[in-house]
Design a protein around this motif. Sequence first.
Motif, mmCIF file in Angstrom:
data_model
loop_
_atom_site.group_PDB
_atom_site.id
_atom_site.type_symbol
_atom_site.label_atom_id
_atom_site.label_comp_id
_atom_site.label_asym_id
_atom_site.label_seq_id
_atom_site.Cartn_x
_atom_site.Cartn_y
_atom_site.Cartn_z
ATOM 1 N N LEU A 175 0.803 -1.224 0.000
ATOM 2 C CA LEU A 175 0.000 0.000 0.000
ATOM 3 C C LEU A 175 0.837 1.275 0.000
ATOM 4 O O LEU A 175 0.713 2.105 -0.893
ATOM 5 C CB LEU A 175 -0.936 -0.007 1.210
ATOM 6 C CG LEU A 175 -1.821 1.226 1.400
ATOM 7 C CD1 LEU A 175 -2.781 1.387 0.236
ATOM 8 C CD2 LEU A 175 -2.584 1.144 2.718
ATOM 9 N N ARG A 193 -2.465 5.341 8.035
ATOM 10 C CA ARG A 193 -2.559 3.899 8.282
ATOM 11 C C ARG A 193 -2.059 3.549 9.673
ATOM 12 O O ARG A 193 -1.036 4.058 10.118
ATOM 13 C CB ARG A 193 -1.741 3.127 7.235
ATOM 14 C CG ARG A 193 -1.817 1.608 7.415
ATOM 15 C CD ARG A 193 -1.128 0.867 6.283
ATOM 16 N NE ARG A 193 0.321 1.032 6.290
ATOM 17 C CZ ARG A 193 1.149 0.307 7.053
ATOM 18 N NH1 ARG A 193 0.677 -0.598 7.896
ATOM 19 N NH2 ARG A 193 2.464 0.511 6.983
ATOM 20 N N LEU A 251 -7.811 -0.424 -6.058
ATOM 21 C CA LEU A 251 -7.314 -0.900 -4.765
ATOM 22 C C LEU A 251 -7.532 -2.399 -4.555
ATOM 23 O O LEU A 251 -6.600 -3.105 -4.129
ATOM 24 C CB LEU A 251 -7.960 -0.084 -3.639
ATOM 25 C CG LEU A 251 -7.239 -0.101 -2.283
ATOM 26 C CD1 LEU A 251 -5.842 0.478 -2.413
ATOM 27 C CD2 LEU A 251 -8.039 0.712 -1.267
ATOM 28 N N PHE A 265 -4.410 -5.211 -3.920
ATOM 29 C CA PHE A 265 -4.323 -6.100 -2.758
ATOM 30 C C PHE A 265 -4.392 -7.567 -3.176
ATOM 31 O O PHE A 265 -3.747 -8.426 -2.569
ATOM 32 C CB PHE A 265 -5.420 -5.753 -1.749
ATOM 33 C CG PHE A 265 -5.037 -4.668 -0.792
ATOM 34 C CD1 PHE A 265 -4.825 -4.938 0.546
ATOM 35 C CD2 PHE A 265 -4.870 -3.359 -1.224
ATOM 36 C CE1 PHE A 265 -4.450 -3.948 1.433
ATOM 37 C CE2 PHE A 265 -4.495 -2.351 -0.359
ATOM 38 C CZ PHE A 265 -4.285 -2.638 0.977
#
Length: 444
Positions: free
Chosen positions: A237, A257, A279, A283
């Motif tokens: 990320l 985060r 996104l 992931f």
Amino acid sequence: MTGVSTPEDVSTKQARIAQLAKQMPGRAMHSLSRHVDLGWLREAFGRTRKDGAAGIDGQTADEYAVNLEENLGSLLDRAKSGTYRAPPVRRVLIPKGDGSKTRPIGIPTFEDKVLQRAVVMLLEPVYEQDFYDFSFGFRPGQSAHGAVEALDKTLWRMGGGWVLEVDVQSFFDTLEHEKLRDLLRQRVDDGVVVRLVGKWLRAGVMEGGVVRRSELGTPQGGVISPLLANIYLHEVLDEWFVQEVKPRLGGEAHLVRYADDFVLVFSAKQDAERVQQVLPKRFARYGLTLHSGKTRLLKFWRPPRDPKGPRPETFDFLGFTFYWGRSRKGEMVLKQKTAKDRMGRAVRSMSQWMRWNRHLPVEAQAEALGSKLRGHYNYYGIPGNVKALSRLRHTVSRQWRKWLSRRSQRAGMSWPKFNRLLEQHPLPSARLPPGRRQLHLANL
């Protein structure tokens, strides 16, 4: 086995590691383990919690300390020679919420905790040079309150924005071992360190006398697990967001985060929608899945002083609900309060404790409840949230009276009688912890 390092020597070594890592950005370090000697392990022992439950070997910290030098010397030999065998983690189930459900936790052996702490002491100086300022989880000098404050400042400065609230499904249980080892070698290619991390990943868990191993997940209960998770998400990320996403956006964008809990804020809706689309794919490349029902994009701009339309949506982050409310001067300001699910969890947990411990002496109950309330205040005690803390104290008081009344058929507790009891054994008042920094002066 020789080594007489002091805590000061360890700090000096860590400073040298950090300096070298800073001078070698993106390059692998090959000889970190040479810093580990008997003194390094002694310092790791000092930093390891001594009050935890025992692992599968049943050995406590006090028992390990009886022959400390001998034990640490043996541990050093086995770690560096490659003969150390990472024991499985003992899995136990603890009550969750109101006690009707349970959740598993892992308990490593004490010696394993010491060795994991020693490796964390090696890796932290390296990765602290790489991690970004918007990453707050399980890092030296960082905290959940720091993440909340950073998000508050960002939203306040921008006047709100488009907020992408993200939930990663079972992150700590689905992290892929092979990819993690590959990421580790990109920065730390020390044979001793890489071998130990691999052993911890493969150690598995023991439940009911049966050992189960998996190619997914971080070592349960291990002190090294949060650092490994940060290493993984830094690549998945953080680095991706900074190097690839932000340069392609037309407006302002920010990430905050804490471990696997994160929020993205955008000034432009089209930017937010583009990132929302890519996104899940990003992931998925690393074996991770986003929870479709808990990942959402919401409009969170500051409303005018006299709003005529619908009120802005709210969102939760690290146990706090972010919302726009009025200051004492009537201005619309950003506020945080205890999230509804966290408040309910706290009430259910304390009520369950009172139910099962209502026959203890009143003094013991008052002391335990006071400790639980102070622990809640320490985390949720931020400016603007005192009402929620007071509401919890009031609810706990009513529950306490309820369970004291049920100690026997003749143990009725009238309100006058209970108020006299509270005068003798008061519960701590709702207040902010001393020294808690205010999020922004405009909220006063």
